[in-house]
Design a protein around this motif. Structure first.
Motif, mmCIF file in Angstrom:
data_model
loop_
_atom_site.group_PDB
_atom_site.id
_atom_site.type_symbol
_atom_site.label_atom_id
_atom_site.label_comp_id
_atom_site.label_asym_id
_atom_site.label_seq_id
_atom_site.Cartn_x
_atom_site.Cartn_y
_atom_site.Cartn_z
ATOM 1 N N LEU A 142 83.745 47.344 7.821
ATOM 2 C CA LEU A 142 83.590 47.225 6.367
ATOM 3 C C LEU A 142 82.515 48.164 5.831
ATOM 4 O O LEU A 142 82.694 48.811 4.793
ATOM 5 C CB LEU A 142 83.241 45.776 6.001
ATOM 6 N N ALA A 145 83.650 51.820 5.717
ATOM 7 C CA ALA A 145 84.913 52.106 5.026
ATOM 8 C C ALA A 145 84.744 53.180 3.951
ATOM 9 O O ALA A 145 83.821 53.114 3.141
ATOM 10 C CB ALA A 145 85.460 50.821 4.396
ATOM 11 N N LEU A 150 90.639 49.846 2.557
ATOM 12 C CA LEU A 150 90.700 49.498 3.971
ATOM 13 C C LEU A 150 91.295 48.110 4.151
ATOM 14 O O LEU A 150 90.874 47.153 3.508
ATOM 15 C CB LEU A 150 89.294 49.531 4.577
ATOM 16 N N SER A 258 87.680 46.846 0.393
ATOM 17 C CA SER A 258 88.393 46.416 1.606
ATOM 18 C C SER A 258 89.090 45.085 1.390
ATOM 19 O O SER A 258 88.728 44.306 0.499
ATOM 20 C CB SER A 258 87.413 46.277 2.781
#
Length: 400
Positions: A142, A145, A150, A258
């Motif tokens: 994360l 990203a 993502l 994400s």
């Protein structure tokens, strides 16, 4: 009357046996009818007592004396209670002979009354063990990203810890600072697309919904535009992903935003645009972590430390049979809380027998936790069937 401890233990043993011996179901009904009869008699006694108190208040200043009119009621009540006790005792003896039970499992005063472990006022059910590497890996994905959006998939069988892992990441302090917006959506098997968007808007501070189907999605896009956000879609089952395609296309891209998807099926994650390198599958807990998690429950009063050597062998046998599944470990651990040593041995034997019939530690531990409930709580437990899946229940409402 028969002691409360022996009656409760007897009913527990009988409940377990009736699942395996259908012929005992009728006996259970008869036993409960006798208990209801006894409760009716007690209610009559309460009514009689209140009536006598009112008569005494009316006749202030009169000499209080025994009323002969009470004799028939007392004689009738005593006779009924004796008959109920005799029938219950007879039923217990018959069933004991039928099942071949030499004695009912119950704590022995010689070795148990002094060996009851102290109970904490509160046990923290949110404690997590053995997920440090899992959360570290997903956090790194994360934080690094830079794709347009993502997608991370956490997959695995039920109760292996998918949702727990996602929650640990979602509530992490570093993740909290990294993302400007966060949304958590529980996707049930009977979900509706509108419900998912309503849940997303709720986390964004907007509980309203427009009449137009596209209106909520435009609102979501407006709230998230130019911001880094994290969206968790928990427990996805659907095989039709047109709903996700519409939501995905309507979400802003970029900024390191994400989405985390938890599901039991790898194919579901793939269709929701999760690439193979970003799929994580939680593993079962190691033997060491399994024991550590177990100890946090019955030994919460001593900060998760087992101070009684006589419990080690019994506890480790139970933990081994849970096969590293957190929910099974916590369920059995919760049963052991505030139990006597003799009860630990009895529960360990029962758990072993359940697994011999059905090699499923989760179902065996959940069945065990239900069987160990007192009869009045088993009836209350049925109240949960009134609530839909993933419904938030306030404790005040449930208590009422």
């Amino acid at each position: 009357m028969l002691s409360k401890r022996r009656d409760t233990t007897f009913l527990k043993d009988l409940d377990r046996s009736k699942r395996k011996l259908e012929t005992l179901q009728r006996v259970m009904v008869d036993l409960r009818e006798k208990i209801y009869d006894a409760k009716d008699i007690l209610a009559d006694c309460q009514v009689q007592s209140r009536g006598k108190e009112e008569e005494e208040q009316v006749s202030k200043g009169c000499l209080k004396c025994f009323a002969p009119s009470d004799l028939p009621f007392q004689y009738r009540t005593g006779k009924q209670l004796r008959e109920i006790n005799e029938k219950i005792a007879e039923t217990k003896e018959n069933i004991r002979s039928y099942l071949g039970l030499s004695m009912l499992a119950q704590p022995n005063t010689a070795d148990s009354y002094n060996d009851r472990w102290s109970c904490p006022d509160v046990y923290d059910h949110t404690q997590v063990v053995g997920l440090e590497e899992d959360t570290k890996k997903i956090k790194q994905w994360l934080l690094e990203a830079n794709e347009e959006l993502l997608a991370i998939g956490i997959i695995g069988m039920g109760v292996v810890g998918k949702t727990t892992t996602a929650k640990e990441v979602y509530n992490d302090a570093e993740i909290e600072q990294h993302f400007e917006r966060k949304m958590w959506v529980s996707v049930t098997q009977t979900f509706k697309e509108e419900q998912i968007m309503r849940s997303m808007l709720k986390y964004l501070g907007d509980a309203g919904m427009g009449d137009d189907r596209g209106e909520p999605l435009r609102k979501i896009n407006l709230y998230l535009q130019g911001k880094r956000y994290l969206l968790v879609m928990d427990d996805v089952w659907s095989s039709d992903f047109k709903w996700w395609d519409r939501i995905y296309d309507g979400l802003p891209k970029g900024n390191g935003s994400s989405v985390i998807i938890t599901t039991r099926q790898r194919e579901v994650a793939r269709k929701m645009r999760v690439t193979k390198p970003r799929i994580h599958q939680p593993k079962f807990l190691s033997e060491e972590n399994s024991w550590l998690l177990f100890c946090k429950v019955p030994f919460a009063a001593t900060q998760g430390e087992c101070l009684h050597s006589e419990l080690l062998d019994v506890g480790k046998e139970i933990v081994e049979k849970c096969k590293g599944l957190p929910i099974a470990i916590k369920a059995v651990g919760g049963i052991m809380l505030c139990k006597y040593l003799a009860e630990w041995r009895r529960i360990a034997d029962y758990f072993r027998n359940e697994l011999n019939e059905n090699d499923n530690s989760v179902m065996a531990s959940l069945q065990l936790s239900y069987d160990e409930l007192p009869p009045y709580l088993k009836s209350c437990f049925l109240c949960f069937s009134l609530y839909p899946e993933d419904c938030v229940i306030t404790k005040e409402q449930l208590i009422h």
